[in-house]
Scaffold this motif. Structure first.
Motif, PDB file in Angstrom:
ATOM      1  N   VAL A  94     -14.152  -6.492  -4.505  1.00 51.33           N
ATOM      2  CA  VAL A  94     -13.474  -5.471  -3.707  1.00 51.33           C
ATOM      3  C   VAL A  94     -13.934  -5.573  -2.263  1.00 51.33           C
ATOM      4  O   VAL A  94     -15.132  -5.604  -1.973  1.00 51.33           O
ATOM      5  CB  VAL A  94     -13.759  -4.064  -4.270  1.00 51.33           C
ATOM      6  CG1 VAL A  94     -13.233  -2.987  -3.327  1.00 51.33           C
ATOM      7  CG2 VAL A  94     -13.119  -3.915  -5.649  1.00 51.33           C
ATOM      8  N   GLY A  95     -12.959  -5.630  -1.354  1.00 56.03           N
ATOM      9  CA  GLY A  95     -13.279  -5.730   0.063  1.00 56.03           C
ATOM     10  C   GLY A  95     -12.994  -4.471   0.851  1.00 56.03           C
ATOM     11  O   GLY A  95     -13.453  -4.321   1.984  1.00 56.03           O
ATOM     12  N   ALA A  96     -12.244  -3.535   0.271  1.00 63.14           N
ATOM     13  CA  ALA A  96     -11.920  -2.267   0.930  1.00 63.14           C
ATOM     14  C   ALA A  96     -11.312  -1.356  -0.123  1.00 63.14           C
ATOM     15  O   ALA A  96     -10.974  -1.792  -1.225  1.00 63.14           O
ATOM     16  CB  ALA A  96     -10.956  -2.470   2.097  1.00 63.14           C
ATOM     17  N   ALA A  97     -11.161  -0.081   0.234  1.00 62.47           N
ATOM     18  CA  ALA A  97     -10.615   0.875  -0.722  1.00 62.47           C
ATOM     19  C   ALA A  97      -9.952   2.021   0.030  1.00 62.47           C
ATOM     20  O   ALA A  97     -10.222   2.254   1.217  1.00 62.47           O
ATOM     21  CB  ALA A  97     -11.711   1.407  -1.643  1.00 62.47           C
ATOM     22  N   PHE A  98      -9.083   2.726  -0.686  1.00 64.17           N
ATOM     23  CA  PHE A  98      -8.482   3.934  -0.134  1.00 64.17           C
ATOM     24  C   PHE A  98      -8.303   4.952  -1.252  1.00 64.17           C
ATOM     25  O   PHE A  98      -8.312   4.614  -2.440  1.00 64.17           O
ATOM     26  CB  PHE A  98      -7.137   3.646   0.548  1.00 64.17           C
ATOM     27  CG  PHE A  98      -6.009   3.256  -0.370  1.00 64.17           C
ATOM     28  CD1 PHE A  98      -5.277   4.202  -1.076  1.00 64.17           C
ATOM     29  CD2 PHE A  98      -5.658   1.912  -0.522  1.00 64.17           C
ATOM     30  CE1 PHE A  98      -4.226   3.834  -1.906  1.00 64.17           C
ATOM     31  CE2 PHE A  98      -4.610   1.537  -1.360  1.00 64.17           C
ATOM     32  CZ  PHE A  98      -3.899   2.494  -2.055  1.00 64.17           C
ATOM     33  N   PHE A  99      -8.168   6.207  -0.864  1.00 63.49           N
ATOM     34  CA  PHE A  99      -7.750   7.237  -1.808  1.00 63.49           C
ATOM     35  C   PHE A  99      -6.940   8.284  -1.048  1.00 63.49           C
ATOM     36  O   PHE A  99      -7.011   8.396   0.178  1.00 63.49           O
ATOM     37  CB  PHE A  99      -8.935   7.887  -2.538  1.00 63.49           C
ATOM     38  CG  PHE A  99      -9.700   8.892  -1.716  1.00 63.49           C
ATOM     39  CD1 PHE A  99      -9.286  10.208  -1.619  1.00 63.49           C
ATOM     40  CD2 PHE A  99     -10.866   8.524  -1.044  1.00 63.49           C
ATOM     41  CE1 PHE A  99      -9.999  11.139  -0.861  1.00 63.49           C
ATOM     42  CE2 PHE A  99     -11.579   9.441  -0.296  1.00 63.49           C
ATOM     43  CZ  PHE A  99     -11.139  10.751  -0.200  1.00 63.49           C
ATOM     44  N   ARG A 100      -6.191   9.043  -1.831  1.00 69.25           N
ATOM     45  CA  ARG A 100      -5.484  10.192  -1.281  1.00 69.25           C
ATOM     46  C   ARG A 100      -5.423  11.256  -2.353  1.00 69.25           C
ATOM     47  O   ARG A 100      -5.109  10.963  -3.512  1.00 69.25           O
ATOM     48  CB  ARG A 100      -4.073   9.813  -0.827  1.00 69.25           C
ATOM     49  CG  ARG A 100      -3.346  11.007  -0.195  1.00 69.25           C
ATOM     50  CD  ARG A 100      -2.036  10.647   0.445  1.00 69.25           C
ATOM     51  NE  ARG A 100      -1.376  11.902   0.841  1.00 69.25           N
ATOM     52  CZ  ARG A 100      -0.188  12.296   0.418  1.00 69.25           C
ATOM     53  NH1 ARG A 100       0.522  11.528  -0.405  1.00 69.25           N
ATOM     54  NH2 ARG A 100       0.307  13.459   0.795  1.00 69.25           N
ATOM     55  N   THR A 101      -5.761  12.488  -2.001  1.00 67.41           N
ATOM     56  CA  THR A 101      -5.641  13.629  -2.899  1.00 67.41           C
ATOM     57  C   THR A 101      -4.549  14.530  -2.327  1.00 67.41           C
ATOM     58  O   THR A 101      -4.827  15.395  -1.506  1.00 67.41           O
ATOM     59  CB  THR A 101      -6.976  14.400  -3.011  1.00 67.41           C
ATOM     60  OG1 THR A 101      -7.422  14.747  -1.692  1.00 67.41           O
ATOM     61  CG2 THR A 101      -8.037  13.551  -3.690  1.00 67.41           C
ATOM     62  N   PRO A 102      -3.277  14.287  -2.734  1.00 68.25           N
ATOM     63  CA  PRO A 102      -2.168  15.064  -2.176  1.00 68.25           C
ATOM     64  C   PRO A 102      -2.432  16.565  -2.288  1.00 68.25           C
ATOM     65  O   PRO A 102      -2.971  17.013  -3.305  1.00 68.25           O
ATOM     66  CB  PRO A 102      -0.980  14.652  -3.058  1.00 68.25           C
ATOM     67  CG  PRO A 102      -1.351  13.306  -3.592  1.00 68.25           C
ATOM     68  CD  PRO A 102      -2.845  13.369  -3.782  1.00 68.25           C
TER      69      PRO A 102
END
Length: 292
Positions: free
Chosen positions: A65-73
Motif C-alpha cells: 500500500v502506497g496511500a489510502a483514503f476514507f470518507r464517512t458520508p
C-alpha cells in the motif's frame, strides 16, 4: 509507484488488514486515519452518519500500500500524503466512478493538488474551509502560574454539560457535531477521554479530550472554553493535564491540530511544549461534480 492501482476496500476491518501496516508506519501523519478507524471499529460503521464509510488504497502489484483514503458520508474525503501525479489519477478514478465529494482534507500539499485535479476532472469549484497545523508534544511545560482550580476526569454526571459543549465547539470551528452528542460523550467517558478544568467552587470552565491510544499516539481533541471564559488560562491548563496523562499512560506521541487562523491557540500550544509537524488544509467543493 509505477504499477500501483487505486482500489476500493469493503469495510473497516478489511481496510485495516490492507492498510494497517502502512498507517502505523507514520502514526503522526496518519493520526486522523488511526483514530477514525478505531472509532468505526469499536462503535460501528454509522457513528459519523447514516451511510456506510468508503475506504480505498493505492495498491502495488505485490499488495503493498502506497496511500489510502476514507470518507464517512456526509463528511469530506480524507487522504494520506500523496504525490501530485497520484492526486490526478485518484480524482479521475473517483469522478469516473461517480463518487460525489463535498470536499477534501489532507496535508496542505496533497489537499491543494487534489483540489486542482478534482476541478479539472469535474468542473467543481473549491473554497478553502480551514488551514490547520499538526503539532507534536516535545517537552511539556505546564503554564505557570496555573489558573485557580484543578483538572479532573469527567464522569457520567457531566454528560449533559459535555454534550452541550461538544455542539458549541463544533459550531465554533464550523464543523458538524456528531449526530448523537450524548453517545459521543459516552464513548469518551468509557476510556476517561474527557478532562475538565473546574474552578475552586467546582464549576467546569473548560474541557479537553484525548483519543484512545492507537499505534502509540494520542491526539488531544477537542479543546474548548466557552467564549465568556476565555483568556484566563483554562485551555492551556486542561490541555497540559491531558497531555501529561497521555504520556504517563505510555503514549509515544501526543498530537493536536490547531486552526492557523487563531494565533492565540497556536501560541498557547507552543508555550506548553508542542512543536509543528506539518500544515493541513480542508477544502469544500461546489459545482457539477462527477458526470457533469
Amino acid at each position: 509507484m509505477t504499477g500501483h492501482t487505486w482500489r476500493y476496500v469493503d469495510g473497516v476491518d478489511a481496510f485495516l488488514d490492507r492498510a494497517g501496516t502502512f498507517l502505523h508506519a507514520r502514526p503522526a501523519l496518519h493520526t486522523v486515519f488511526l483514530t477514525v478507524t478505531e472509532a468505526l471499529r469499536t462503535r460501528g460503521p454509522y457513528v459519523y452518519g447514516d451511510e456506510a464509510p468508503v475506504f480505498g488504497v493505492l495498491e502495488g502489484t505485490k499488495g503493498e500500500v502506497g496511500a489510502a483514503f476514507f470518507r464517512t458520508p456526509p463528511q469530506r474525503l480524507t487522504l494520506t500524503p500523496l504525490a501530485k501525479e497520484r492526486t490526478g489519477t485518484l480524482a479521475r478514478w473517483l469522478a469516473e466512478a461517480g463518487h460525489p465529494l463535498p470536499g477534501v482534507s489532507a496535508d496542505r500539499a496533497t489537499a491543494e493538488a487534489f483540489t486542482e485535479a478534482w476541478r479539472h476532472a469535474t468542473g467543481a469549484t473549491a473554497t478553502l474551509h480551514r488551514s490547520q497545523r499538526l503539532y507534536r508534544l516535545g517537552t511539556l511545560t505546564p503554564p505557570r502560574p496555573a489558573p485557580l482550580g484543578r483538572a479532573r476526569i469527567a464522569t457520567a454526571r457531566d454528560r449533559d454539560h459535555l454534550a452541550r459543549w461538544h455542539v458549541e465547539f463544533a459550531e465554533s470551528v464550523g464543523a458538524a457535531p456528531q449526530r448523537d452528542p450524548g453517545a459521543w460523550v459516552d464513548a469518551r467517558l468509557a476510556h476517561d477521554g474527557l478532562t475538565l478544568w473546574e474552578t475552586p467552587d467546582g464549576t467546569p470552565v473548560a474541557m479537553a479530550g484525548g483519543t484512545p491510544q492507537v499505534a502509540g499516539q494520542v491526539r488531544v481533541a477537542p479543546v474548548y472554553t466557552p467564549a465568556p471564559l476565555r483568556g484566563r488560562g483554562y485551555a492551556g491548563a486542561v490541555t497540559a493535564e491531558v497531555s501529561r496523562a497521555a504520556v504517563a499512560k505510555g503514549a509515544e506521541e501526543v498530537l493536536l491540530f490547531t486552526d492557523l487562523a487563531n494565533p492565540t491557540s497556536n501560541g498557547l500550544y507552543r508555550r506548553i511544549g508542542y512543536e509543528p509537524v506539518r500544515d493541513f488544509a480542508v477544502y469544500d467543493f461546489d459545482g457539477p461534480g462527477p458526470g457533469r
